[in-house]
Design a protein around this motif. Structure first.
Motif, PDB file in Angstrom:
ATOM      1  N   GLY A  81       0.593  -1.104  -0.013  1.00 46.36           N
ATOM      2  CA  GLY A  81      -0.048  -0.258  -0.024  1.00 46.36           C
ATOM      3  C   GLY A  81       0.600   1.440  -0.370  1.00 46.36           C
ATOM      4  O   GLY A  81       2.304   1.217   0.085  1.00 46.36           O
ATOM      5  N   ALA A  82      -0.172   2.608   0.451  1.00 43.61           N
ATOM      6  CA  ALA A  82       0.926   3.210   0.111  1.00 43.61           C
ATOM      7  C   ALA A  82       1.050   4.415   1.683  1.00 43.61           C
ATOM      8  O   ALA A  82      -0.116   4.006   1.852  1.00 43.61           O
ATOM      9  N   HIS A  83       2.212   4.636   2.496  1.00 45.62           N
ATOM     10  CA  HIS A  83       1.595   5.117   3.592  1.00 45.62           C
ATOM     11  C   HIS A  83       2.552   6.574   3.876  1.00 45.62           C
ATOM     12  O   HIS A  83       3.738   6.726   3.016  1.00 45.62           O
ATOM     13  N   LEU A  84       2.487   7.190   4.415  1.00 46.69           N
ATOM     14  CA  LEU A  84       3.374   8.502   4.465  1.00 46.69           C
ATOM     15  C   LEU A  84       3.716   8.910   6.123  1.00 46.69           C
ATOM     16  O   LEU A  84       2.336   8.898   6.908  1.00 46.69           O
ATOM     17  N   ILE A  85       4.339   8.945   5.924  1.00 46.48           N
ATOM     18  CA  ILE A  85       5.375   8.985   7.334  1.00 46.48           C
ATOM     19  C   ILE A  85       6.219  10.827   7.585  1.00 46.48           C
ATOM     20  O   ILE A  85       6.709  11.112   7.511  1.00 46.48           O
ATOM     21  N   THR A  86       5.578  11.288   8.792  1.00 47.59           N
ATOM     22  CA  THR A  86       5.901  11.927   9.524  1.00 47.59           C
ATOM     23  C   THR A  86       7.227  11.698  10.685  1.00 47.59           C
ATOM     24  O   THR A  86       7.678  10.547  11.173  1.00 47.59           O
ATOM     25  N   GLY A  87       8.463  12.445  10.824  1.00 44.92           N
ATOM     26  CA  GLY A  87       9.269  12.389  11.502  1.00 44.92           C
ATOM     27  C   GLY A  87       9.966  10.747  11.493  1.00 44.92           C
ATOM     28  O   GLY A  87      11.135  10.575  11.790  1.00 44.92           O
ATOM     29  N   ALA A  88      10.540  10.678  10.123  1.00 46.11           N
ATOM     30  CA  ALA A  88      10.816   9.464   9.247  1.00 46.11           C
ATOM     31  C   ALA A  88      12.857   9.597   9.364  1.00 46.11           C
ATOM     32  O   ALA A  88      13.055   8.624   9.108  1.00 46.11           O
ATOM     33  N   GLY A  89      12.752  10.318   9.607  1.00 46.10           N
ATOM     34  CA  GLY A  89      14.618  10.925   9.914  1.00 46.10           C
ATOM     35  C   GLY A  89      15.116  10.197  11.109  1.00 46.10           C
ATOM     36  O   GLY A  89      15.980  11.274  11.536  1.00 46.10           O
ATOM     37  N   SER A  90      14.431  10.171  12.167  1.00 46.98           N
ATOM     38  CA  SER A  90      15.011   9.862  13.121  1.00 46.98           C
ATOM     39  C   SER A  90      14.340   9.074  14.569  1.00 46.98           C
ATOM     40  O   SER A  90      13.029   8.955  13.517  1.00 46.98           O
ATOM     41  N   GLY A  91      15.131   7.851  14.765  1.00 48.85           N
ATOM     42  CA  GLY A  91      13.548   7.522  15.857  1.00 48.85           C
ATOM     43  C   GLY A  91      13.232   6.040  15.433  1.00 48.85           C
ATOM     44  O   GLY A  91      13.116   5.742  14.773  1.00 48.85           O
ATOM     45  N   ILE A  92      11.862   6.190  15.776  1.00 52.79           N
ATOM     46  CA  ILE A  92      10.764   5.498  15.823  1.00 52.79           C
ATOM     47  C   ILE A  92      10.419   5.586  14.581  1.00 52.79           C
ATOM     48  O   ILE A  92       9.944   5.142  13.529  1.00 52.79           O
ATOM     49  N   GLY A  93      10.061   7.292  13.732  1.00 53.68           N
ATOM     50  CA  GLY A  93       9.493   7.269  12.757  1.00 53.68           C
ATOM     51  C   GLY A  93      10.748   6.506  11.673  1.00 53.68           C
ATOM     52  O   GLY A  93      10.582   6.114  10.413  1.00 53.68           O
ATOM     53  N   SER A  94      11.815   6.549  12.097  1.00 50.19           N
ATOM     54  CA  SER A  94      12.986   5.811  11.321  1.00 50.19           C
ATOM     55  C   SER A  94      12.840   3.975  11.404  1.00 50.19           C
ATOM     56  O   SER A  94      13.000   3.460   9.877  1.00 50.19           O
ATOM     57  N   ALA A  95      12.761   4.158  12.122  1.00 51.62           N
ATOM     58  CA  ALA A  95      12.388   2.617  12.154  1.00 51.62           C
ATOM     59  C   ALA A  95      11.352   2.033  11.369  1.00 51.62           C
ATOM     60  O   ALA A  95      10.997   1.339  11.308  1.00 51.62           O
ATOM     61  N   VAL A  96       9.673   2.870  11.668  1.00 44.66           N
ATOM     62  CA  VAL A  96       8.668   1.865  10.877  1.00 44.66           C
ATOM     63  C   VAL A  96       9.632   2.621   8.910  1.00 44.66           C
ATOM     64  O   VAL A  96       9.054   1.569   8.889  1.00 44.66           O
TER      65      VAL A  96
END
Ligand SMILES: NC(=O)c1ccc[n+]([C@@H]2O[C@H](COP(=O)([O-])OP(=O)(O)OC[C@H]3O[C@@H](n4cnc5c(N)ncnc54)[C@H](OP(=O)(O)O)[C@@H]3O)[C@@H](O)[C@H]2O)c1
Length: 229
Positions: A2-17
């Protein structure tokens, strides 16, 4: 897939997702605070699409989204970006209140509003990474907890409003997680930081994906993740 939009992907939990979703070959959209951070994210995730928008200025997000390509159908919107500023109520300035409320609450509300048509088309899923502080307000955590309590209200109202459109809503309440945010919290608390004592961001990411992957006959409304032994 599917298509997923993530905020905070530059670090921590967002990056792990982002790591888990890109490893599965999913279509991933990453929202960065500005074009420079977006370019850095494209280097790290070459197959991802990026968007730029500063969550600290939610009133400008509508304009920013109006000038960038957006997913037509969105299977999940993952609100993971966040900021924290510890301090007693007596010493917390307006700027700290406003920044935490903007990034942790108002921007997620506005991004959700702007992307609801795409979420409804896909019968998608909105995930809010909240915090243990969204359930309990301890001394010096007042302004952060207020922003997270408000985000809980946002999620609870949205879940009921969007049920008829098939949109699912999950709040995730992690305990202390070994990320840059936790390093800052330890600095502000004057404590020594030992990441091995706290939850790995990958474990919170695994819990988030479990909620996303649940068959459509069920909805995980809330997940509390605590440090293990
Ligand atoms: N770590 C914990 O102990 C813990 C516990 C409970 C809940 N949480 C929650 O978990 C979520 C993720 O936190 P984390 O620990 O992974 O934190 P983190 O490592 O500090 O990452 C925070 C992310 O948010 C982004 N962000 C911050 N301000 C932004 C803005 N104005 N515009 C756009 N993006 C912005 C950062 O972007 P840049 O990379 O550009 O700085 C970064 O990617 C947050 O909502 C936090 O409140 C964390």
């Amino acid at each position: 897939m599917g298509a997923h939009l993530i905020t905070g992907a530059g670090s921590g939990i967002g990056s792990a997702v982002a790591d888990l979703l890109t490893a599965r070959g999913e279509e991933v959209w990453l929202l960065a605070r500005d074009a420079r951070r977006a370019a850095q994210l494209r280097e790290r995730y070459p197959d991802a699409r990026t968007l730029a928008g500063n969550l600290d200025d939610p009133a400008k997000l509508s304009w920013a989204f109006g000038h960038q390509a957006l997913p037509v159908e969105l299977d999940s919107l993952l609100h993971i970006a966040g900021v924290v500023e510890l301090g007693t109520i007596g010493e917390t300035p307006v700027k700290a209140w406003q920044q935490q409320l903007n990034v942790n609450t108002v921007a997620p509300a506005e991004i959700t509003r702007l992307l609801l048509p795409s979420l409804r088309l896909a019968r998608g899923h909105v995930v809010f990474v909240n915090s243990g502080a969204g359930l309990r307000a301890d001394p010096t955590w007042g302004s952060y907890a207020a922003s997270k309590f408000a985000t809980r209200a946002l999620a609870d109202a949205l879940r009921q409003e969007e049920h008829a459109h098939g949109v699912r809503v999950t709040s995730v309440y992690p305990g202390r997680t070994a990320t840059a945010m936790q390093v800052k919290v330890h600095q502000q608390e004057g404590k020594e930081y030992d990441p091995s004592k706290w939850i790995a961001p990958e474990s919170v990411a695994t819990a988030i994906l479990a909620a996303l992957d649940l068959p459509r006959d069920a909805e995980i409304t809330e997940i509390t993740v605590r440090p293990g032994q």
